[in-house]
Design an enzyme around this catalytic site. Structure first.
Site, PDB file in Angstrom:
ATOM      1  N   ASP A  82       0.828  -1.205   0.000  1.00  0.00           N
ATOM      2  CA  ASP A  82       0.000   0.000   0.000  1.00  0.00           C
ATOM      3  C   ASP A  82       0.862   1.255   0.000  1.00  0.00           C
ATOM      4  OD1 ASP A  82      -2.394  -1.247   0.083  1.00  0.00           O
ATOM      5  OD2 ASP A  82      -2.554  -1.249   2.266  1.00  0.00           O
ATOM      6  N   LYS A 136      -3.564   3.585  -3.429  1.00  0.00           N
ATOM      7  CA  LYS A 136      -3.964   4.791  -4.140  1.00  0.00           C
ATOM      8  C   LYS A 136      -2.736   5.683  -4.237  1.00  0.00           C
ATOM      9  CE  LYS A 136      -7.841   5.909  -2.056  1.00  0.00           C
ATOM     10  NZ  LYS A 136      -8.766   6.662  -1.260  1.00  0.00           N
ATOM     11  N   MET A 162      -8.202   8.537   9.347  1.00  0.00           N
ATOM     12  CA  MET A 162      -8.729   9.097   8.095  1.00  0.00           C
ATOM     13  C   MET A 162      -9.551  10.362   8.344  1.00  0.00           C
ATOM     14  SD  MET A 162      -9.724   5.569   6.164  1.00  0.00           S
ATOM     15  CE  MET A 162     -10.220   4.567   7.540  1.00  0.00           C
ATOM     16  N   GLY A 207       2.977  10.576  11.520  1.00  0.00           N
ATOM     17  CA  GLY A 207       3.494  10.081  12.789  1.00  0.00           C
ATOM     18  C   GLY A 207       4.602   9.062  12.635  1.00  0.00           C
TER      19      GLY A 207
HETATM   20  N1  SAH Z   1      -4.162  -0.168   8.961  1.00  0.00           N
HETATM   21  C1  SAH Z   1      -3.681   1.158   9.268  1.00  0.00           C
HETATM   22  C2  SAH Z   1      -4.708   2.225   9.018  1.00  0.00           C
HETATM   23  C3  SAH Z   1      -5.047   2.440   7.585  1.00  0.00           C
HETATM   24  S1  SAH Z   1      -6.226   3.703   7.354  1.00  0.00           S
HETATM   25  C4  SAH Z   1      -3.195   1.198  10.720  1.00  0.00           C
HETATM   26  O1  SAH Z   1      -3.444   0.267  11.485  1.00  0.00           O
HETATM   27  O2  SAH Z   1      -2.558   2.179  11.079  1.00  0.00           O
HETATM   28  C5  SAH Z   1      -5.203   5.065   6.940  1.00  0.00           C
HETATM   29  C6  SAH Z   1      -5.221   6.075   8.051  1.00  0.00           C
HETATM   30  O3  SAH Z   1      -4.330   5.712   9.078  1.00  0.00           O
HETATM   31  C7  SAH Z   1      -4.736   7.446   7.609  1.00  0.00           C
HETATM   32  O4  SAH Z   1      -5.767   8.199   6.981  1.00  0.00           O
HETATM   33  C8  SAH Z   1      -4.331   8.053   8.920  1.00  0.00           C
HETATM   34  O5  SAH Z   1      -5.458   8.509   9.650  1.00  0.00           O
HETATM   35  C9  SAH Z   1      -3.772   6.859   9.652  1.00  0.00           C
HETATM   36  N2  SAH Z   1      -2.301   6.791   9.520  1.00  0.00           N
HETATM   37  C10 SAH Z   1      -1.582   5.827   8.946  1.00  0.00           C
HETATM   38  N3  SAH Z   1      -0.257   6.082   9.055  1.00  0.00           N
HETATM   39  C11 SAH Z   1      -0.154   7.244   9.714  1.00  0.00           C
HETATM   40  C12 SAH Z   1       0.946   8.048  10.144  1.00  0.00           C
HETATM   41  N4  SAH Z   1       2.214   7.686   9.913  1.00  0.00           N
HETATM   42  N5  SAH Z   1       0.684   9.191  10.804  1.00  0.00           N
HETATM   43  C13 SAH Z   1      -0.584   9.563  11.069  1.00  0.00           C
HETATM   44  N6  SAH Z   1      -1.644   8.846  10.686  1.00  0.00           N
HETATM   45  C14 SAH Z   1      -1.449   7.704  10.023  1.00  0.00           C
END
Ligand code: SAH
Length: 487
Positions: free
Chosen positions: A251, A273, A385, A414
């Protein structure tokens, strides 16, 4: 990379060591261990070296040194305590195109000797390009401690069985799989435990056993969480499986250094995406996964964070299960946990927050309509999200009876070097998020425990809104001790 690490075959090759003291003697020993024929040139010799000469194990040049001395040798080591003389040897070696090491002088050396972990035939060379020899030594000690004692015997035995394995598995992929399983399987266990006979028996059963029991090329899927961004936050198991996969489906949120773990032959397929391109539909990803596994591939489905937290890993696992295909699921550190840790936000804090909810920004949908009560009762909400929904979240907070001073943190990118944390409040959320131009990916945290972030900064260089948390927005200065005492 300033220098190329190589393993030289010095068996029966003439090598020269100049100097006859303790240091020279150690270098002579090292060269002899690799099978070199060593000659020494020195005015005075250590007793052990003299003894070696008497026993014919070492040759001594008695003629005085000249610029021609180095010519007949493959490589030389200048190990005298005369700096100018050592440099002269290095210069002569350069002219004669001979490799030359000057002890304790990287600049003058055309090669340097690494720290060595020797479990022959397993050899590990550690170098710091001369910057930190003590570090190299410490790394060597750590590797020595971690490496199984019989790792050399294991490698040697594998070497002896290679021909046999090549005969049994003519297909390259099958053979690689055999060896991948071999080194983590029961035969390797026997060898590492010194049970040679048991290992040979098991190996015979595998390689020359009944041909109908030929190992089939079964594909498998590994749904692996890659963590939130910092490549150090992947699990050991995830790391190991990425390194074994034939195909990797990944991804957008998977970092490049994690993809670097893949074998160089592995096929990497981007299924997320990206700006300007249409994302693959979930149905198409499921179908691709099933097809690749059916074809016999070991497929690593690599996802940001955790596969089962807003990662649609559940749907992919269900598709595999429905197709009757084998799979494994490896958890990852989800963005909520990673961002909270790296932004200093305790998701639970005794007396302040006793529960956490992971949700997306569709609050009423995900949480039911009484979510404002949750927040007022000392709860932490971690929203995924959420960037595009900030105006909506902000409206809802203000109109549904949530305290206007409720602390909110936005953590953008993050756990990466680009991490940015914006601390705000329910009433200032929209204005602060707009002013800061927040971009995805970001987590939005809501709850009283966010106040602790002021005291818990350890990762970010410049904590964006430290002043806001101290002076503005929340009324009074936050006293860490008080925060904990009230708990
Ligand atoms: N499976 C992933 C989540 C996927 S949905 C997990 O467990 O983290 C994607 C969302 O995750 C993003 O829109 C954001 O809200 C969050 N996200 C993923 N990586 C991030 C990061 N490094 N910093 C902040 N938010 C993050």
């Amino acid at each position: 990379m300033d220098r190329l690490p190589i393993f030289l075959d010095l068996k029966d090759k003439p090598c020269l060591v100049i100097g006859g003291g303790v240091v020279a003697s150690r270098k002579i020993g090292l060269l002899q261990r690799s099978g070199a024929i060593v000659t020494v040139l020195a005015t005075e010799l250590e007793a052990t070296l003299q003894q070696q000469i008497v026993q014919g194990q070492l040759t001594r040049i008695v003629a005085p040194y000249s610029s021609e001395t180095v010519v007949p040798f493959w490589l030389c080591i200048a190990a005298t305590d005369d700096v100018a003389f050592n440099h002269r040897v290095a210069a002569d070696a350069a002219v004669a195109a001979r490799l030359c090491n000057v002890v304790d002088d990287n600049a003058a050396s055309s090669f340097i000797l690494p720290a060595i972990v020797d479990r022959s035939p397993v050899l590990i060379a550690i170098g710091t390009e001369g910057n930190a020899p003590v570090l190299a030594q410490q790394l060597k000690n750590q590797i020595e401690a971690w490496l199984p004692a019989r790792i050399g015997e294991l490698a040697a035995q594998a070497g002896r069985w290679r021909k046999l394995a090549r005969k049994r598995f003519t297909d390259l992929r099958e053979r690689r799989r055999f060896w991948q399983d071999f080194f983590v399987g029961p035969i390797a266990e026997h060898l590492l435990a010194g049970r040679q006979a048991a290992a040979e028996k098991a190996m015979r059963a595998q390689l020359v056993g009944d041909a109908s029991r030929k190992i089939t090329r079964n594909g498998e899927a590994w749904i692996v969480g890659a963590g939130p961004g910092d490549p150090g936050l992947i699990t050991l198991r995830g790391h190991n499986l990425i390194g074994r996969a034939d195909v990797i489906l990944y991804d957008r949120l998977v970092s490049e250094s994690i993809l670097d773990i893949a074998r160089k032959e592995a096929e990497l397929i981007f299924v997320g995406k990206s700006a300007g391109s249409q994302a693959m539909s979930q149905e198409d990803i499921n179908a691709l996964l099933v097809r690749l596994v059916r074809e016999g591939n070991r497929v690593c489905r690599l996802k940001g964070g955790d596969p089962f937290v807003f990662g649609r890993g559940g749907e992919e696992a269900l598709a595999l299960a429905a197709a009757g295909l084998p799979f494994q699921i490896v958890p990852g550190i989800s963005a909520a946990l990673g961002c909270a840790a790296y932004a200093g936000i305790p998701l639970t804090l005794r007396g302040v927050s006793g529960s956490v909810t992971l949700a997306t920004a569709r609050l009423d949908n995900d949480l039911g309509s009484d979510w404002p009560q949750l927040l007022n009762a000392g709860h932490t909400l971690a929203l995924y999200m959420g960037v595009s929904s900030i105006p909506d979240i902000s409206q809802q907070l203000l109109h549904r009876g949530v305290s206007p001073d409720l602390p909110i943190a936005i953590v953008e990118n993050g756990t990466t070097p680009q991490q940015r944390t914006i601390i705000t409040s329910a009433k200032a959320l929209q204005a602060d998020a707009t002013a800061a131009k927040v971009v995805a990916p970001a987590m939005v945290f809501l709850g009283e425990s966010i106040r602790a972030a002021n005291h818990l900064q350890w990762f970010e260089q410049s904590f964006t809104d430290r002043d806001a948390i101290l002076d503005g927005g929340f009324g009074s200065h936050i006293d860490c001790n008080r925060l904990i005492e009230t708990g």
